[in-house]
Scaffold this motif. Sequence first.
Motif, PDB file in Angstrom:
ATOM      1  N   PHE A 134       1.041  -1.218  -0.570  1.00 32.23           N
ATOM      2  CA  PHE A 134      -0.041   0.015   0.260  1.00 32.23           C
ATOM      3  C   PHE A 134       1.041   0.906  -0.212  1.00 32.23           C
ATOM      4  O   PHE A 134       0.820   1.656   1.077  1.00 32.23           O
ATOM      5  N   PRO A 135       1.572   2.216  -1.348  1.00 32.34           N
ATOM      6  CA  PRO A 135       2.603   2.605  -1.145  1.00 32.34           C
ATOM      7  C   PRO A 135       1.763   4.143  -0.952  1.00 32.34           C
ATOM      8  O   PRO A 135       2.819   4.554  -0.626  1.00 32.34           O
ATOM      9  N   ASP A 136       0.696   4.116  -1.180  1.00 35.97           N
ATOM     10  CA  ASP A 136       0.424   5.535  -0.352  1.00 35.97           C
ATOM     11  C   ASP A 136      -0.719   5.769   1.092  1.00 35.97           C
ATOM     12  O   ASP A 136      -0.954   6.607   1.352  1.00 35.97           O
ATOM     13  N   ALA A 137      -0.433   4.418   1.321  1.00 37.55           N
ATOM     14  CA  ALA A 137      -0.508   4.796   2.742  1.00 37.55           C
ATOM     15  C   ALA A 137       0.160   5.611   3.649  1.00 37.55           C
ATOM     16  O   ALA A 137       1.479   5.855   3.401  1.00 37.55           O
ATOM     17  N   LYS A 138      -0.320   6.666   4.786  1.00 34.81           N
ATOM     18  CA  LYS A 138       0.295   7.211   5.511  1.00 34.81           C
ATOM     19  C   LYS A 138       0.213   7.191   7.035  1.00 34.81           C
ATOM     20  O   LYS A 138      -0.796   6.320   7.211  1.00 34.81           O
ATOM     21  N   PRO A 139       1.444   7.498   7.483  1.00 27.72           N
ATOM     22  CA  PRO A 139       1.492   6.664   9.646  1.00 27.72           C
ATOM     23  C   PRO A 139      -0.338   7.804  10.035  1.00 27.72           C
ATOM     24  O   PRO A 139      -0.329   8.959   9.267  1.00 27.72           O
ATOM     25  N   ASN A 140      -0.877   7.316  11.084  1.00 28.99           N
ATOM     26  CA  ASN A 140      -1.937   7.482  11.568  1.00 28.99           C
ATOM     27  C   ASN A 140      -0.839   8.573  12.828  1.00 28.99           C
ATOM     28  O   ASN A 140      -0.443   8.622  13.130  1.00 28.99           O
ATOM     29  N   LYS A 141      -2.186   8.874  13.535  1.00 25.42           N
ATOM     30  CA  LYS A 141      -2.335   8.989  14.978  1.00 25.42           C
ATOM     31  C   LYS A 141      -1.244   8.534  15.947  1.00 25.42           C
ATOM     32  O   LYS A 141      -0.991   8.364  17.151  1.00 25.42           O
ATOM     33  N   ALA A 142      -1.425   6.582  15.564  1.00 24.70           N
ATOM     34  CA  ALA A 142      -0.940   5.830  16.188  1.00 24.70           C
ATOM     35  C   ALA A 142       0.272   5.950  16.223  1.00 24.70           C
ATOM     36  O   ALA A 142       1.311   5.696  16.832  1.00 24.70           O
ATOM     37  N   HIS A 143       1.212   5.927  15.081  1.00 21.91           N
ATOM     38  CA  HIS A 143       2.441   5.916  14.633  1.00 21.91           C
ATOM     39  C   HIS A 143       3.117   6.992  15.229  1.00 21.91           C
ATOM     40  O   HIS A 143       3.957   6.598  15.873  1.00 21.91           O
ATOM     41  N   LEU A 144       2.370   8.102  14.970  1.00 27.19           N
ATOM     42  CA  LEU A 144       3.001  10.149  14.682  1.00 27.19           C
ATOM     43  C   LEU A 144       3.246   9.844  16.841  1.00 27.19           C
ATOM     44  O   LEU A 144       4.155  10.084  17.021  1.00 27.19           O
TER      45      LEU A 144
END
Length: 245
Positions: free
Chosen positions: A75-85
Amino acid sequence: MDKIKQLRETIKNNNQIVFFGGAGVSTESGIPDFRSADGLYRQEYRYPPEQIISHSFFYSHPSEFYEFYRAKMIFPDAKPNKAHLALAKLEQEGKLLGVITQNIDGLHQMAGSKHVMELHGSVYRNYCQKCGKFYEVTAITQTRGVPKCSCGGTIKPDVVLYEESLDEATIYQSVQWLRQAEVLIIGGTSLAVYPAAGLINYYQGNHLILINKSPTPMDDRADLLIEGSIGEVLDQAVNIETIAD
């Protein structure tokens, strides 16, 4: 005490924190999991997904493997969400020893985390089985059929397929973190995938926190059990105030 406040206080008062996460961390970035009602295992394919992403299927049906892998695993377009950040912020503040993840999407690193153990590998690492040459993910996403190295060998993703063993160095470092941890936060995982889930038995600390949308086999062992979105929970716990203060 409010559970979010309790989590915030636990994070504030401890520095040796480890996070152990699963597919639920990535679903909030739009990456489907395997076992939920809408997961890959509930969808109809010519072969069962768990068979397609197995070691034996990779070698016996490479074309079918890569057709599925390109469509459902990258999923190359996936971005980090609040958990990752939030987790990246805790690491930057010196609170988090590291992240142990069952995910293969690289989103923790994209968010800024440096100390990440990827139990099941990463779609962003690929190598030639013949000469060992490293390839970026584009060697798979921008090709068709079975991707080949310039030497003629087959390029294989550095992900742990069914029937394959976990990387020993990754297991070792994960166990070291778990043994050192004062706080273990488990989030976004059903704790149903072994041997990965079995690693948490190495944790000997005093604060076991479990955040998930559905019950897990570890619920009765948790000191703090929060049912809900891992991204929302961590965001509220980490970002309302500066934890290090």
